[in-house]
Design an enzyme around this catalytic site. Sequence first.
Site, short mmCIF file in Angstrom:
data_model
loop_
_atom_site.label_atom_id
_atom_site.label_comp_id
_atom_site.label_asym_id
_atom_site.label_seq_id
_atom_site.Cartn_x
_atom_site.Cartn_y
_atom_site.Cartn_z
N CYS A 120 0.86 -1.17 0.00
CA CYS A 120 0.00 0.00 0.00
C CYS A 120 0.90 1.23 0.00
O CYS A 120 2.13 1.11 0.14
CB CYS A 120 -0.92 -0.01 1.22
SG CYS A 120 -2.32 1.14 1.08
N CYS A 122 -0.18 4.25 1.81
CA CYS A 122 -0.60 5.22 2.83
C CYS A 122 0.49 5.53 3.84
O CYS A 122 0.54 6.65 4.37
CB CYS A 122 -1.86 4.73 3.53
SG CYS A 122 -1.68 3.17 4.40
N LYS A 203 -12.28 -4.92 2.51
CA LYS A 203 -11.69 -4.05 3.53
C LYS A 203 -12.64 -2.87 3.76
O LYS A 203 -12.88 -2.07 2.86
CB LYS A 203 -10.32 -3.56 3.08
CG LYS A 203 -9.61 -2.68 4.11
CD LYS A 203 -8.23 -2.28 3.61
CE LYS A 203 -7.50 -1.39 4.61
NZ LYS A 203 -6.19 -0.98 4.13
N ARG A 225 -11.14 7.70 3.84
CA ARG A 225 -10.92 6.65 2.84
C ARG A 225 -12.23 5.99 2.40
O ARG A 225 -12.21 4.89 1.86
CB ARG A 225 -9.95 5.61 3.42
CG ARG A 225 -8.56 6.20 3.66
CD ARG A 225 -7.61 5.20 4.28
NE ARG A 225 -6.29 5.82 4.43
CZ ARG A 225 -5.45 5.56 5.41
NH1 ARG A 225 -5.78 4.70 6.35
NH2 ARG A 225 -4.29 6.18 5.47
N LYS A 256 -11.41 -7.68 6.41
CA LYS A 256 -10.81 -6.80 7.40
C LYS A 256 -11.77 -5.63 7.66
O LYS A 256 -12.22 -5.01 6.70
CB LYS A 256 -9.47 -6.27 6.89
CG LYS A 256 -8.76 -5.30 7.83
CD LYS A 256 -7.50 -4.74 7.21
CE LYS A 256 -6.80 -3.78 8.17
NZ LYS A 256 -5.61 -3.16 7.58
N SER A 282 -6.12 -3.62 14.80
CA SER A 282 -5.54 -2.91 15.95
C SER A 282 -6.57 -2.50 16.99
O SER A 282 -6.34 -2.64 18.20
CB SER A 282 -4.77 -1.68 15.47
OG SER A 282 -5.64 -0.78 14.77
N TYR A 321 -2.35 -9.37 16.29
CA TYR A 321 -1.28 -8.90 17.18
C TYR A 321 -1.19 -9.78 18.43
O TYR A 321 -0.25 -9.64 19.20
CB TYR A 321 -1.54 -7.44 17.56
CG TYR A 321 -1.65 -6.53 16.36
CD1 TYR A 321 -0.50 -6.04 15.73
CD2 TYR A 321 -2.89 -6.22 15.80
CE1 TYR A 321 -0.60 -5.24 14.60
CE2 TYR A 321 -2.99 -5.41 14.68
CZ TYR A 321 -1.84 -4.93 14.08
OH TYR A 321 -1.95 -4.15 12.94
#
Length: 333
Positions: A120, A122, A203, A225, A256, A282, A321
């Site tokens: 990506c 970004c 996404k 976005r 996602k 996250s 994570y």
Amino acid sequence: MSFPIVRHRRLRQSANIRSLVRETVLTVDDFIQPIFVAYGTGVKKEIPSMPGVYHFSLDTLEQEVKEIVELGIKAVLLFGIPETKDAIGSSGFAEDGIVQEATRVIKKLYPDLLVVADTCLCEFTDHGHCGMVHTYERDGHVCGDVMNDESLELLARTAVSQARAGADIIAPSNMMDGFVQAIRAALDENGFSHIPIMSYSVKYASAFYGPFRDAADSAPQFGDRKTYQMDPANVREALREAESDVLEGADMLMVKPALAFMDVIRLVRDQFDLPLVAYNVSGEYSMVKAAAQQGWINEQAIVTEMLLGMKRAGADMIITYFSKDMARWLREA
């Protein structure tokens, strides 16, 4: 004496019976551990909104990767924080870019560890969007339109540079129309026809990404976005997005975020036979960590149940994570 004809509890009466009939099982092979890599030396800096997750410089990366390998985790997902940013994210496709350099370090240390490269722009653009932007002023405010087709060439260059550095899997997350086809063609033309594409097919424009944008320093400098990531209210659209990626040559599909989109994971699983990835993002991680630090929940029990839910919904693998934590808990079980 009357009694129930069916006694479901017979198969729940002991731990061994419950284990014997268990339908869904988590193993260490299910997990992909994200890693954030930055420039500098001696860097191991905790991300404030993501306790236990760090920025690593190339020299401190070795210890992190060693721990991941020793825990039996088979794959990592790389994100890079560059030294400089510009309008086209050129450091994202530079041969000496941070993701490319980190890939070389990891593959030299542990050739069998799978490196998944997030593809990506970004993190690398000064405007924080996932592609090239046409900017203009309106009523004294900076505005911009993300240009789809012009961005594809840059994303394809990024993918090729990552593959050249040794990435095992390319994971494009930009949500530009036609990105899988553009990247597949570029990889094939440059001798990387063997490299699979793990597409961020579905996404959503989600509030659950907040801590990640702190970690990757990738918040948009204007706008949002929502013109390229999906509306969280939509589910049929997810099938259109996934179908496009299948037709364009994706090898794996992704949903996602995961936690609020279990129905989407199940729907994509039922419609397509490609391997399916769930991204436990996250915000999902940080909510659990915050509640656990307050003593409000049992972290291990909550995380295990949450990840089981994602796998039960149809995910073949989970980017999380919590990968290292889960690997340890599974060993202790």
